[in-house]
Design an enzyme around this catalytic site. Structure first.
Site, PDB file in Angstrom:
ATOM      1  N   LYS A  74      14.264   9.744  23.260  1.00  0.00           N
ATOM      2  CA  LYS A  74      13.513   9.970  24.492  1.00  0.00           C
ATOM      3  C   LYS A  74      13.261  11.601  24.057  1.00  0.00           C
ATOM      4  CE  LYS A  74      17.368  11.102  27.042  1.00  0.00           C
ATOM      5  NZ  LYS A  74      17.576  12.347  27.996  1.00  0.00           N
ATOM      6  N   THR A  75      14.328  12.255  23.495  1.00  0.00           N
ATOM      7  CA  THR A  75      14.060  13.729  23.411  1.00  0.00           C
ATOM      8  C   THR A  75      12.644  13.947  22.192  1.00  0.00           C
ATOM      9  OG1 THR A  75      16.436  13.956  23.735  1.00  0.00           O
ATOM     10  CG2 THR A  75      15.058  15.966  22.754  1.00  0.00           C
ATOM     11  N   ARG A 113      27.249   6.789  23.534  1.00  0.00           N
ATOM     12  CA  ARG A 113      27.508   7.782  22.667  1.00  0.00           C
ATOM     13  C   ARG A 113      27.707   7.454  21.274  1.00  0.00           C
ATOM     14  NH1 ARG A 113      24.111  10.010  25.073  1.00  0.00           N
ATOM     15  NH2 ARG A 113      24.302   7.919  26.349  1.00  0.00           N
ATOM     16  N   GLN A 122      22.177   5.960  33.703  1.00  0.00           N
ATOM     17  CA  GLN A 122      22.773   7.032  33.181  1.00  0.00           C
ATOM     18  C   GLN A 122      22.864   8.146  34.219  1.00  0.00           C
ATOM     19  OE1 GLN A 122      22.741   8.411  29.041  1.00  0.00           O
ATOM     20  NE2 GLN A 122      21.017   6.848  28.856  1.00  0.00           N
ATOM     21  N   ASP A 140      13.176  16.359  31.868  1.00  0.00           N
ATOM     22  CA  ASP A 140      14.178  15.527  31.048  1.00  0.00           C
ATOM     23  C   ASP A 140      15.264  14.891  32.179  1.00  0.00           C
ATOM     24  OD1 ASP A 140      15.140  14.205  29.172  1.00  0.00           O
ATOM     25  OD2 ASP A 140      16.015  16.007  28.152  1.00  0.00           O
ATOM     26  N   GLU A 141      16.046  13.821  31.915  1.00  0.00           N
ATOM     27  CA  GLU A 141      17.054  13.545  32.721  1.00  0.00           C
ATOM     28  C   GLU A 141      16.759  13.439  34.251  1.00  0.00           C
ATOM     29  OE1 GLU A 141      19.453  12.492  31.151  1.00  0.00           O
ATOM     30  OE2 GLU A 141      20.149  13.913  29.189  1.00  0.00           O
TER      31      GLU A 141
END
Length: 678
Positions: free
Chosen positions: A32-33, A610, A249, A218-219
């Site tokens: 996504k980044t 992660r 998340q 973002d997020e």
DNA sequence: GCGAAGGTGTTTTTT
DNA sequence: ACACCTTCGC
């Protein structure tokens, strides 16, 4: 620039999506980044001016990384014009130019938790309430929660069956009034005041709405109502809001994050295009399968299934350890084994846990084995007392109306202005409705204060005034700070207070580290100023790395220790997820108070996802709590994982018990011998 | 105004 | 077990 062909079809759609609201549901490890940064680069390539781009993140680290990655694609000049920042620094930026419209001066101070604590404790004392740290913390927490939900001091309504809320209703308005008198704002005000400012100033709002043609967040799953309101305001003009997030998340409900922001996005922005990124490029098939099965237990969520083309890889280990020390020992043993067998670097490993206090055992063991590590979070560099003392001087110099910081340093280091004198000044300040700094200018009017103290006060005022003028020279910032450090002789004071000379040395080095921090700031900024520096460090989230840490960071080869919350957005070849026990994960507080097991499950999900290649879960059979041994149960989440992918092992018996056992058998042996002989 | 001793609570996660 | 804060005594 970048190659659209390197993206998968969904990623490409997202990157090339032009105008109109866009919701990007991006699973863990789905790139996504990369998509956001490529989208920014693409917009620039299509002729959007960099000034028209706004990208908002939650952490400074994320903002920094985004900036770097965009720069690689668009070049330095383009990035310079863009606004890529955290919610909070965006707030600072807007308030720095316009806060005078809300009755503050532009040199306002930003209060961190410890400043808030001092202030609230004072207010509680004045109100005749319990001014213990615990109650003050509760107050701060409640006020923060209210601000996150857009509730101003005047609007706060106490609840009948909630006794503490009545105290909040008294303290919150006084707290706000004090902040204004001190020309200070807290972290939450950076957002709330910005919202109120834009709501009240339509031409200012129109200015920002026109300026930011494309907005990216973002997020997004972690936005709370204030942040959401701010976004709605800023994006209200062009409505080219692109939000990226993963409801699975969402782990910040405790600070007001509202998961319905992402679940109901298209209700607020009709015509939203939704794109799902479901291909995971990070983890082995085994790890991903475990994550998928765990998160499927959550009810409220946007259905999605992550998939990967990666091979199965290693089984997931679950080590049932004896206690905290054993857990740490197992981790370090595995680190040794993995580095040896697979030529892994220390930087390939991360140790994750639910609460920061869990780091202690790991730190000790890593240190014992001479393995370099970095600890993220926990006690922050700028939260350390010696740093806050020095920063309090800088804040006072910039804004002497900031009485929390003024009072913090008025007799530190000791200069003979004692408690009695200070009490009297404060009382006088309340009676005459005058600021303390103002009163200090005419010390002769105090009758009950001795001549010695009066001289000390005059000297203190002269000191602050002299630095107010010398710090104005932007070319001599470093020299002036160095001079201030020398003049204050804070090092001597630390030596006097600290018994252990080694910790004293460390604290002094920490203080000197501020000089390096200022040096770095001056290099980064075209027009450096003391105010700019203090603002920057007020918002910092990361340790700027002490002397030891810096060497480690240069080598880049260190094990990472951090909380599950801090780990979001990162990835590691090998992840140790420690404390897989009831009470830790899910955390006890979530069971007692909030009853939000789902959020704890998401936290576990974040931890699992992660890991790239190997995931090791650990838990202890017993732990020392407040000095007492306590039996622990394995986390319920372990049972929710696919058991055929799990390799469970009992870890070794600790050395202590081993010795006890040996002693017991030895005793038995000797008893038998005696019987035989007797 | 300052240092020493005792008492207390401490541990959820963050900008 | 420990750190921190408050209190007490000088």
């Amino acid at each position: 620039m970048f190659d659209l062909n390197q993206l998968n079809p969904q990623q490409r759609q997202a990157v090339t999506h032009g105008a109109g609201p866009l919701l990007l549901l991006a699973g863990a490890g789905s790139g996504k980044t990369r998509v956001i940064t490529c989208r920014i680069a693409h917009l620039v390539q299509q002729g959007t001016s960099p000034e028209q781009i706004l990208a908002v993140t939650f952490t400074n680290k994320a903002a920094r990384e985004m900036r770097e990655r965009v720069q690689e694609m668009t070049g330095r000049n383009a990035v310079k014009g863009m606004t890529i920042s955290t919610f909070h620094s965006l707030g600072v930026q807007i308030l720095k130019s316009h806060i005078d419209r809300l009755g503050f001066k532009r040199n306002f101070s930003i209060y961190a938790t410890s400043d808030q604590l001092r202030l609230v404790r004072e207010l509680l004392r004045e109100a005749g309430a319990d001014s213990s740290n615990r109650d003050a913390e509760q107050m701060i927490w409640r006020i923060s929660a209210a601000k996150n939900r857009l509730i101003d001091a005047g609007q706060y309504q106490p609840t009948l069956r909630d006794p503490l809320s009545h105290l909040v209703a008294t303290i919150y308005p006084r707290y706000q009034k004090a902040l204004k008198a001190y020309n200070a704002v807290d972290f939450d005000d950076l957002l709330l005041l910005t919202v109120r400012l834009l709501e009240g100033q339509s031409e200012l709002l129109a200015h920002y709405q026109q300026r930011f043609v494309y907005q990216m967040v973002d997020e997004y799953q972690d936005t709370n109502p204030v942040q959401y309101q701010l976004l709605k305001l800023l994006a209200g003009g062009h409505k080219n809001l692109c939000v990226v997030g993963d409801d699975d998340q969402s782990i910040y409900a405790f600070r007001g994050a509202d998961i319905s922001n992402i679940l109901d996005f298209e209700k607020d922005f009709p015509g939203t295009r939704i794109i799902k990124l479901e291909q995971n490029y990070r983890s082995s098939a085994t790890i991903l399968a475990a994550a998928n099965q765990l998160i499927a237990n959550n009810r409220q969520r946007r259905p999605k299934t992550l998939w990967t083309s990666s091979p199965a890889g290693y089984a997931i280990d679950y080590l049932r350890c004896e206690d905290s020390e054993d857990e740490a020992r197992q981790v370090v043993e595995l680190i040794h084994a993995e580095t040896f067998r697979h030529q892994r670097k220390f930087s390939d490993f991360a140790i994750l846990y639910r609460t920061n206090t869990q780091s202690r055992a790991f730190e000790e063991q890593l240190r014992y084995d001479n393995i370099p590590y970095v600890l993220i979070g926990g006690q922050q560099f700028f939260d350390r007392k010696e740093i806050r003392d020095l920063v309090a001087y800088l804040r006072t110099i910039l804004n002497p109306a900031d009485e929390v910081n003024l009072l913090r340093i008025i007799n530190y280091p000791k200069r003979g202005i004692g408690e009695n004198s200070i009490d009297q000044i404060i009382r006088r300040s309340a009676e005459q409705n005058a600021g303390i700094w103002q009163l200090l200018q005419q010390p002769e009017q105090f009758d009950g204060i001795g001549q010695k103290t009066l001289t000390a006060i005059a000297e203190f005022v002269a000191l602050i005034k002299s630095y107010q003028s010398t710090f104005k020279n932007p070319l001599r910032l470093l020299d002036t700070l160095r001079q201030l450090l020398n003049e204050l002789k804070l090092a001597d004071e630390i030596y006097r207070q600290e018994k252990d000379p080694q910790t004293a040395q460390r604290r002094i080095e920490n203080q000197n580290e501020i000089l390096n921090s200022l040096g770095a700031y001056i290099e980064r900024n075209e027009r450096p100023s003391l105010a700019g520096f203090v603002d920057a460090i007020s918002l910092l989230d990361a340790d700027p790395a002490g002397k030891d840490d810096k060497e480690k960071l240069l080598s880049g080869n260190t094990v990472t220790l951090m909380s599950l919350h801090s780990s979001k957005g990162l990835e590691f070849p090998v992840v140790f997820l420690a404390g897989m026990e009831e009470g830790f994960l899910p955390h006890k507080k979530s069971l007692d108070v909030t009853c939000d097991i789902d959020e704890e499950r998401r936290l576990c999900y974040v931890g699992i996802t992660r890991a790239e290649q190997r995931l090791v879960l650990l838990g202890a059979r017993q732990r020392r709590k407040h000095g007492k041994l306590e039996l622990r149960e394995p986390s319920r989440f372990l049972a929710e994982l696919p058991q055929q992918l799990l390799a469970t092992r009992q870890a070794g018996v600790p050395a202590d018990d081993g010795e006890e056992q040996q002693e017991k058998s030895a005793n038995q042996f000797f008893q038998q011998m005696q019987q035989l002989l007797g």
